[in-house]
Each structure stands twice: as C-alpha cells, then as structure tokens.
Write a protein that holds these residues in place. Sequence first.
Motif, PDB file in Angstrom:
ATOM      1  N   LEU A 142      63.397  33.371  85.608  1.00 60.21           N
ATOM      2  CA  LEU A 142      61.936  33.615  85.920  1.00 60.21           C
ATOM      3  C   LEU A 142      61.778  35.060  86.146  1.00 60.21           C
ATOM      4  CD1 LEU A 142      58.968  32.614  85.490  1.00 60.21           C
ATOM      5  CD2 LEU A 142      59.129  32.138  87.832  1.00 60.21           C
ATOM      6  N   LYS A 143      62.951  35.690  87.195  1.00 59.85           N
ATOM      7  CA  LYS A 143      62.923  37.099  87.611  1.00 59.85           C
ATOM      8  C   LYS A 143      63.229  37.930  86.460  1.00 59.85           C
ATOM      9  CE  LYS A 143      64.893  39.691  91.157  1.00 59.85           C
ATOM     10  NZ  LYS A 143      65.721  40.081  92.355  1.00 59.85           N
ATOM     11  N   ARG A 144      64.051  37.567  85.697  1.00 56.53           N
ATOM     12  CA  ARG A 144      64.508  38.352  84.651  1.00 56.53           C
ATOM     13  C   ARG A 144      63.457  38.576  83.682  1.00 56.53           C
ATOM     14  NH1 ARG A 144      69.472  36.805  80.316  1.00 56.53           N
ATOM     15  NH2 ARG A 144      69.360  38.523  79.057  1.00 56.53           N
ATOM     16  N   LEU A 165      52.284  26.688  90.019  1.00 55.69           N
ATOM     17  CA  LEU A 165      52.460  27.669  88.862  1.00 55.69           C
ATOM     18  C   LEU A 165      51.825  29.209  89.531  1.00 55.69           C
ATOM     19  CD1 LEU A 165      51.450  25.906  85.459  1.00 55.69           C
ATOM     20  CD2 LEU A 165      53.654  26.384  86.353  1.00 55.69           C
ATOM     21  N   GLU A 166      50.765  29.071  90.086  1.00 57.18           N
ATOM     22  CA  GLU A 166      50.311  30.454  90.466  1.00 57.18           C
ATOM     23  C   GLU A 166      51.144  30.865  91.619  1.00 57.18           C
ATOM     24  OE1 GLU A 166      45.963  32.114  91.843  1.00 57.18           O
ATOM     25  OE2 GLU A 166      46.415  29.996  92.929  1.00 57.18           O
ATOM     26  N   GLU A 167      51.719  29.821  92.633  1.00 56.23           N
ATOM     27  CA  GLU A 167      52.412  30.278  93.788  1.00 56.23           C
ATOM     28  C   GLU A 167      53.627  30.811  93.044  1.00 56.23           C
ATOM     29  OE1 GLU A 167      52.937  26.751  95.854  1.00 56.23           O
ATOM     30  OE2 GLU A 167      51.124  27.024  97.062  1.00 56.23           O
ATOM     31  N   MET A 168      54.305  30.406  91.878  1.00 50.31           N
ATOM     32  CA  MET A 168      55.545  30.958  91.464  1.00 50.31           C
ATOM     33  C   MET A 168      55.255  32.245  90.659  1.00 50.31           C
ATOM     34  SD  MET A 168      57.705  28.890  92.051  1.00 50.31           S
ATOM     35  CE  MET A 168      59.074  29.305  90.860  1.00 50.31           C
ATOM     36  N   GLY A 169      53.960  32.617  90.248  1.00 53.34           N
ATOM     37  CA  GLY A 169      53.670  33.918  89.968  1.00 53.34           C
ATOM     38  C   GLY A 169      53.423  34.136  88.413  1.00 53.34           C
ATOM     39  N   VAL A 170      53.066  33.190  87.689  1.00 55.67           N
ATOM     40  CA  VAL A 170      52.373  33.180  86.466  1.00 55.67           C
ATOM     41  C   VAL A 170      51.071  34.051  86.283  1.00 55.67           C
ATOM     42  CG1 VAL A 170      53.622  30.834  85.996  1.00 55.67           C
ATOM     43  CG2 VAL A 170      51.213  31.034  86.623  1.00 55.67           C
ATOM     44  N   ASP A 171      51.181  34.605  85.189  1.00 56.33           N
ATOM     45  CA  ASP A 171      49.800  35.385  84.863  1.00 56.33           C
ATOM     46  C   ASP A 171      48.753  34.526  84.306  1.00 56.33           C
ATOM     47  OD1 ASP A 171      51.129  38.212  85.268  1.00 56.33           O
ATOM     48  OD2 ASP A 171      52.446  37.275  83.695  1.00 56.33           O
ATOM     49  N   GLY A 172      48.758  33.275  83.863  1.00 54.00           N
ATOM     50  CA  GLY A 172      47.792  32.556  83.355  1.00 54.00           C
ATOM     51  C   GLY A 172      48.333  31.035  83.189  1.00 54.00           C
ATOM     52  N   ILE A 173      47.339  30.277  83.206  1.00 60.22           N
ATOM     53  CA  ILE A 173      47.657  28.818  83.450  1.00 60.22           C
ATOM     54  C   ILE A 173      46.838  28.221  82.328  1.00 60.22           C
ATOM     55  CG2 ILE A 173      47.230  26.746  84.695  1.00 60.22           C
ATOM     56  CD1 ILE A 173      47.396  28.262  87.381  1.00 60.22           C
ATOM     57  N   ILE A 174      47.673  27.123  81.721  1.00 61.92           N
ATOM     58  CA  ILE A 174      46.948  26.372  80.574  1.00 61.92           C
ATOM     59  C   ILE A 174      46.556  25.178  81.167  1.00 61.92           C
ATOM     60  CG2 ILE A 174      47.299  25.550  78.101  1.00 61.92           C
ATOM     61  CD1 ILE A 174      49.657  27.708  77.852  1.00 61.92           C
ATOM     62  N   ALA A 175      45.583  24.884  81.196  1.00 64.10           N
ATOM     63  CA  ALA A 175      44.872  23.424  81.640  1.00 64.10           C
ATOM     64  C   ALA A 175      44.922  22.741  80.616  1.00 64.10           C
ATOM     65  CB  ALA A 175      43.542  23.739  82.330  1.00 64.10           C
ATOM     66  N   GLN A 176      45.672  21.583  80.551  1.00 61.07           N
ATOM     67  CA  GLN A 176      45.886  20.791  79.401  1.00 61.07           C
ATOM     68  C   GLN A 176      45.300  19.352  79.536  1.00 61.07           C
ATOM     69  OE1 GLN A 176      49.933  19.061  78.591  1.00 61.07           O
ATOM     70  NE2 GLN A 176      49.542  19.387  76.444  1.00 61.07           N
ATOM     71  N   GLY A 177      44.181  19.412  79.276  1.00 57.69           N
ATOM     72  CA  GLY A 177      43.235  18.036  79.296  1.00 57.69           C
ATOM     73  C   GLY A 177      43.901  17.009  78.406  1.00 57.69           C
ATOM     74  N   VAL A 178      43.905  15.822  78.960  1.00 60.08           N
ATOM     75  CA  VAL A 178      44.441  14.408  78.360  1.00 60.08           C
ATOM     76  C   VAL A 178      44.087  14.292  76.819  1.00 60.08           C
ATOM     77  CG1 VAL A 178      42.701  12.705  78.863  1.00 60.08           C
ATOM     78  CG2 VAL A 178      45.133  12.169  79.049  1.00 60.08           C
ATOM     79  N   GLU A 179      43.228  14.858  76.334  1.00 62.20           N
ATOM     80  CA  GLU A 179      42.857  14.939  75.080  1.00 62.20           C
ATOM     81  C   GLU A 179      43.690  15.669  74.243  1.00 62.20           C
ATOM     82  OE1 GLU A 179      38.966  15.903  77.327  1.00 62.20           O
ATOM     83  OE2 GLU A 179      41.158  16.243  77.391  1.00 62.20           O
ATOM     84  N   ALA A 180      44.501  16.442  74.793  1.00 61.98           N
ATOM     85  CA  ALA A 180      45.476  17.544  73.981  1.00 61.98           C
ATOM     86  C   ALA A 180      46.569  16.498  73.132  1.00 61.98           C
ATOM     87  CB  ALA A 180      46.110  18.363  74.623  1.00 61.98           C
ATOM     88  N   GLY A 181      47.021  17.100  71.940  1.00 66.29           N
ATOM     89  CA  GLY A 181      48.070  16.423  71.198  1.00 66.29           C
ATOM     90  C   GLY A 181      49.254  16.973  71.373  1.00 66.29           C
ATOM     91  N   GLY A 182      50.375  16.099  71.048  1.00 68.94           N
ATOM     92  CA  GLY A 182      51.807  16.701  71.334  1.00 68.94           C
ATOM     93  C   GLY A 182      52.094  16.321  73.079  1.00 68.94           C
ATOM     94  N   HIS A 183      53.175  16.882  73.294  1.00 69.32           N
ATOM     95  CA  HIS A 183      53.701  16.507  74.691  1.00 69.32           C
ATOM     96  C   HIS A 183      52.767  17.031  75.747  1.00 69.32           C
ATOM     97  CE1 HIS A 183      57.671  15.976  72.302  1.00 69.32           C
ATOM     98  NE2 HIS A 183      57.918  15.067  73.582  1.00 69.32           N
TER      99      HIS A 183
END
Length: 357
Positions: A142-144, A165-183
């Motif tokens: 992640l640092k790299r 995720l915010e504490e780990m320093g990401v720039d944005g969070i994808i809020a994945q609702g349970v409606e979403a397809g795939g994994h």
Amino acid sequence: MKQSYSYDWLGTTFPIIQAPMAGVQDSALAIAVSKAGGLGSLPCAMLGVDEIAHQVSLIKKGTTGPFNLNFFCHEAVEYSESKHQQWRELLKPYFDEFSGAYDASIKSVSRVPFNHDIADVIEGFVPPVISFHFGLPEKALLKRIKSWGCKILSSATTIEEAIWLEEMGVDGIIAQGVEAGGHRGMFLSNDISTQMGLSSLLPQIVDRVRIPVIAAGGVCDARSIDAALALGASAVQVGTAYLLCHEVNTSRFHRDALKGEKANHTALTNVFTGKPARGISNRVMKELGYMSDGVPAFPYASMEMAQLKSLAEKQGLGDFSSLWSGQNASACQEISAFELTQQLVKNMRNKPLNGSF
C-alpha cells in the motif's frame, strides 16, 4: 450529510465509474467509458501480468482520460485436498449427468491477490486510479502504491469496513449495497446478515467518514444516480447496466438471462468461487443451496465449477454458469458503452457542473 459536485479527485468529467467486471470485459469497455467522460475500469484479478500490461497499453493508446485498475486483495489460504474431495463427491452426479470426469490435474486458480510482481508491471504506466476488492493489500504494498501518486479506492459493505478503509488512508470508499452484482467486497466479516441495501448503507457511511463515498448497487439509470447523489455520494459506480453493451464479452447464456424474466431473480451465492456473490439464480445455485457449507475456500471452488460450466455450456445450458448481475438489470441496453454513459448523464435531474469530479 454532504453532497458535492466540485471534487477534482477523480479527474473525470462526470461522476460515473464503470464497475470492473472480471470475466466479461477487457480494455474496450474501459476505453469507451473514459472517452464518454466517466472513469473506465479494467478488472485485473483474473489476468496474468503480461495480459495486464497488454490491456493497460491498449487503454493508454485508446483514451487520454483517466482510468482505474482493479485488483483483489483476498488473503491467500492453503489448498485443502480433503475439502475438495468432499466437494467433488457432492458434484459427482452432475459430472455423471454430462458424461464427464473431473480433471484432478488442474490445480491452478484464475484469481490471485495483488502482489509486488503485479506492482512491478503497472508502476511504469502510472495508473491514475487503483481500486481494491476484499480490503487492501499489506502495508508495504500500500505504501508503494501511494508513492506513485495515484488515487486509491476500495469497497466497503459495512460501516465498520468504511471506517477501517479511511483509517488506512484510501482516497475514496465504494459503498457496495447488497443489490450489487458480482462478488461482495466483504473483508471484516463473513456474516451476510451484515449486508445492507444501498439506501441504508450509503448515508451511514457518508456520516461517518470525511472522504468521498461512491455509491454502488442498483445504480443503473439517471434516477438512481440522482438518488445516490442526494444521499451524499460524490460519485456512483455502474456495473450491471453495461452488461449488454457492444464492448462487453458477456456470454450468450448471460445475455439471454439478462434480457429475460430470469434477471428478476438474483441471489447471493458462494457455490461458484467460495465467496458470496450476486448472480441470476440458476439450477446449481438452487440445488446446492445458495450459501453452501460444503464449498471450498475462495477461490479454489472455481476449479471444479469451471469444469462443470464448460461441460454444461457445450450442451447449450447455462445451469452451471456464474451469471453475475445486480438486482436491477432493467437499464441494460445493446448499445455502445460510450452512448450509455452519455445517456446516463443527459437524463440526470441535477446536471453536473462544468469541471472535474
């Protein structure tokens, strides 16, 4: 609750991210969406390092717009022969039905977590955005990545995951609702009772973090984009709506299901890969149980299921195919992804202001 049309953190014209959809797309979809003013995404979790380099080269040649490279960062677990023996015994009646035998010599899996070898390949391309599923890579990696200056996104399916995720320093969070397809991007818990619909999850995450939040799950048209922005999202991620577009490699079994009544019946299942994912309900999901205790760990379950899929599809059946789809396939259209992206923005009630998101 915040709502903004002034972020320049993605560098796109419109607040639309194309969801990375491994197995059904390559660079063509990402290029079309980026050209249209959104953020095109390339799913890299099922690609070897040489193919990743090739596809990214095509994107760089095909568009001057920003793009996103998406990776899985699941924790690698040991292969369990005893678990697979039990799994094969459970699946044996299906192999017998198709007069096929399981090829036990196949021990490889097509989904690998992000690692330094992959980082070596993509570093020279200076990707504008990198997104992750199933958490984040280990701290050194992640640092790299952060040292490259790219924006880092990751999926959260719970409030706790978003805070982490915010504490780990990401720039944005994808809020994945349970409606979403795939994994599902779950990584702090395996309990699917924690999974919320987007209208419940999104505002709670927005209220708890200080970084941009991207809405994903059931977002397929201008109305749902407007609704997500009204709930505080800074952008949206659209996946299922693109599945019939010209640039997508969706199989005929998948396309037929999306265009018919079957698309109204989706469920979370772990039988294809070992992790919960939403797809159109079919025979194997119903007969094995949508969430089965007998499934080997992710991603090893896919070894047996891939062989069954091949046997069934040769006989014209999609009963053993993972037909990933969100709960709302109503906006799927057989048009170019460029046209669909522009259509989404054109029909928004609250048009984006000039400038980048």
